[in-house]
Scaffold this motif. Structure first.
Motif, PDB file in Angstrom:
ATOM      1  N   CYS A 143      12.370  -0.135   1.222  1.00 61.20           N
ATOM      2  CA  CYS A 143      11.041  -0.665   0.900  1.00 61.20           C
ATOM      3  C   CYS A 143      10.958  -2.163   1.202  1.00 61.20           C
ATOM      4  O   CYS A 143       9.943  -2.648   1.735  1.00 61.20           O
ATOM      5  CB  CYS A 143      10.719  -0.400  -0.567  1.00 61.20           C
ATOM      6  SG  CYS A 143      10.503   1.345  -0.977  1.00 61.20           S
ATOM      7  N   LEU A 144      12.017  -2.902   0.864  1.00 60.07           N
ATOM      8  CA  LEU A 144      12.024  -4.336   1.171  1.00 60.07           C
ATOM      9  C   LEU A 144      11.997  -4.576   2.679  1.00 60.07           C
ATOM     10  O   LEU A 144      11.323  -5.499   3.158  1.00 60.07           O
ATOM     11  CB  LEU A 144      13.263  -4.985   0.557  1.00 60.07           C
ATOM     12  CG  LEU A 144      13.263  -5.144  -0.958  1.00 60.07           C
ATOM     13  CD1 LEU A 144      14.601  -5.721  -1.433  1.00 60.07           C
ATOM     14  CD2 LEU A 144      12.119  -6.038  -1.417  1.00 60.07           C
ATOM     15  N   CYS A 182      10.621  -2.679   4.977  1.00 59.17           N
ATOM     16  CA  CYS A 182       9.259  -2.433   5.456  1.00 59.17           C
ATOM     17  C   CYS A 182       8.338  -3.600   5.106  1.00 59.17           C
ATOM     18  O   CYS A 182       7.517  -4.030   5.931  1.00 59.17           O
ATOM     19  CB  CYS A 182       8.724  -1.136   4.856  1.00 59.17           C
ATOM     20  SG  CYS A 182       9.548   0.364   5.430  1.00 59.17           S
ATOM     21  N   ALA A 183       8.466  -4.121   3.897  1.00 57.48           N
ATOM     22  CA  ALA A 183       7.627  -5.248   3.488  1.00 57.48           C
ATOM     23  C   ALA A 183       7.933  -6.498   4.311  1.00 57.48           C
ATOM     24  O   ALA A 183       7.018  -7.221   4.732  1.00 57.48           O
ATOM     25  CB  ALA A 183       7.825  -5.532   2.001  1.00 57.48           C
ATOM     26  N   LEU A 243       6.400  -6.202   7.805  1.00 53.88           N
ATOM     27  CA  LEU A 243       4.962  -6.501   7.813  1.00 53.88           C
ATOM     28  C   LEU A 243       4.701  -7.996   7.679  1.00 53.88           C
ATOM     29  O   LEU A 243       3.851  -8.558   8.380  1.00 53.88           O
ATOM     30  CB  LEU A 243       4.273  -5.740   6.677  1.00 53.88           C
ATOM     31  CG  LEU A 243       4.191  -4.216   6.835  1.00 53.88           C
ATOM     32  CD1 LEU A 243       3.547  -3.600   5.605  1.00 53.88           C
ATOM     33  CD2 LEU A 243       3.423  -3.832   8.085  1.00 53.88           C
ATOM     34  N   LEU A 244       5.439  -8.658   6.784  1.00 49.31           N
ATOM     35  CA  LEU A 244       5.279 -10.099   6.623  1.00 49.31           C
ATOM     36  C   LEU A 244       5.676 -10.836   7.892  1.00 49.31           C
ATOM     37  O   LEU A 244       5.013 -11.799   8.305  1.00 49.31           O
ATOM     38  CB  LEU A 244       6.123 -10.583   5.436  1.00 49.31           C
ATOM     39  CG  LEU A 244       6.078 -12.087   5.145  1.00 49.31           C
ATOM     40  CD1 LEU A 244       4.664 -12.528   4.800  1.00 49.31           C
ATOM     41  CD2 LEU A 244       7.041 -12.442   4.005  1.00 49.31           C
TER      42      LEU A 244
END
Length: 246
Positions: A169-170, A172-173, A176-177
């Motif tokens: 999850c980190l 993927c985040a 995106l950032l």
């Protein structure tokens, strides 16, 4: 004096080649599309086949993960395709001059070559931009597939699976950032390039300051300032050419 030098640079720039926002950008785009993308396409396709064979008790979201990996593989292959088209438009000024072994062309041919090189540069930017879009989306889908495959089934939660899920999850985040920051950085570099081509001063403020507080548009220079800038550019050209030009 600084304004005169800026206008002189603008005059000289208009008679030169179209250059990228950073000199290493074309090589980086080519490496992305012809080295990294094929490797990631093979990885994603293999992961899609392996993930599809998992049992629901091991990975309840394995079918969704396999779909993500397969879509990522397709996007990476499209990246290779777009990069090949972009590579067809990529040529440095030295490579263009190499097509004139009989000697340098006259002034009219030089202007035609510069216009043709600018057309090729725009073609490279178009196809390289498409390659970046497919590559970025492929990376995100591959990370999403890896995250889906480690989602534990009910009653089979372990510390290792939870840690893997959090890391996914980190990732993927962060991806995106990273894409948002990269887009803002490219926008800033394009604005700097446009201002330099217009002969306007370029600020050294941080990218977020330029994004939220754009630089003011300065008035067009007076005709006499343009003439002085052209004279400075001509003098600089004569200085660079040296006695061999006569």
């Amino acid at each position: 004096m600084a304004d005169h030098e800026s206008h002189a640079w603008q005059e000289r720039r208009s008679r030169r080649w179209e250059v990228p926002t950073s000199f290493g950008l074309p090589e980086a785009r080519t490496t992305m599309g012809l080295v990294a993308a094929p490797f990631l396409a093979g990885f994603s396709l293999t992961a899609a086949v392996v993930t599809l064979s998992l049992k629901p008790i091991v990975s309840p979201w394995h079918e969704w993960a396999s779909s993500m990996f397969f879509a990522a593989a397709v996007l990476f292959l499209l990246t290779v395709h777009a990069t090949l088209w972009a590579r067809a438009y990529l040529a440095t000024a030295k490579q263009i001059w190499d097509w004139w072994p009989e000697g340098p062309p006259d002034a009219g041919d030089q202007a035609h070559l510069r216009a043709e090189q600018k057309t090729h540069a725009r073609g490279f930017d178009k196809w390289a931009g498409r390659a970046v879009i497919t590559y970025d989306n492929g990376v995100f889908l591959a990370l999403l597939g890896m995250t889906f495959v480690v989602i534990p089934a009910d009653g089979h939660k372990t510390a290792a699976r939870v840690v893997a899920l959090v890391v996914g999850c980190l990732a993927c985040a962060i991806e995106l950032l990273w894409r948002v920051l990269a887009r803002l950085s490219r926008a800033r570099m394009n604005r700097r390039k446009d201002r330099m081509e217009q002969g306007l001063p370029v600020s050294e403020r941080a990218w977020w300051e330029l994004y939220f507080r754009p630089e003011p548009v300065l008035p067009e220079p007076e005709p006499d300032e343009v003439a002085r800038g052209r004279a400075v550019a001509d003098a600089q050209d004569q200085k660079e050419s040296g006695p061999d030009a006569h």
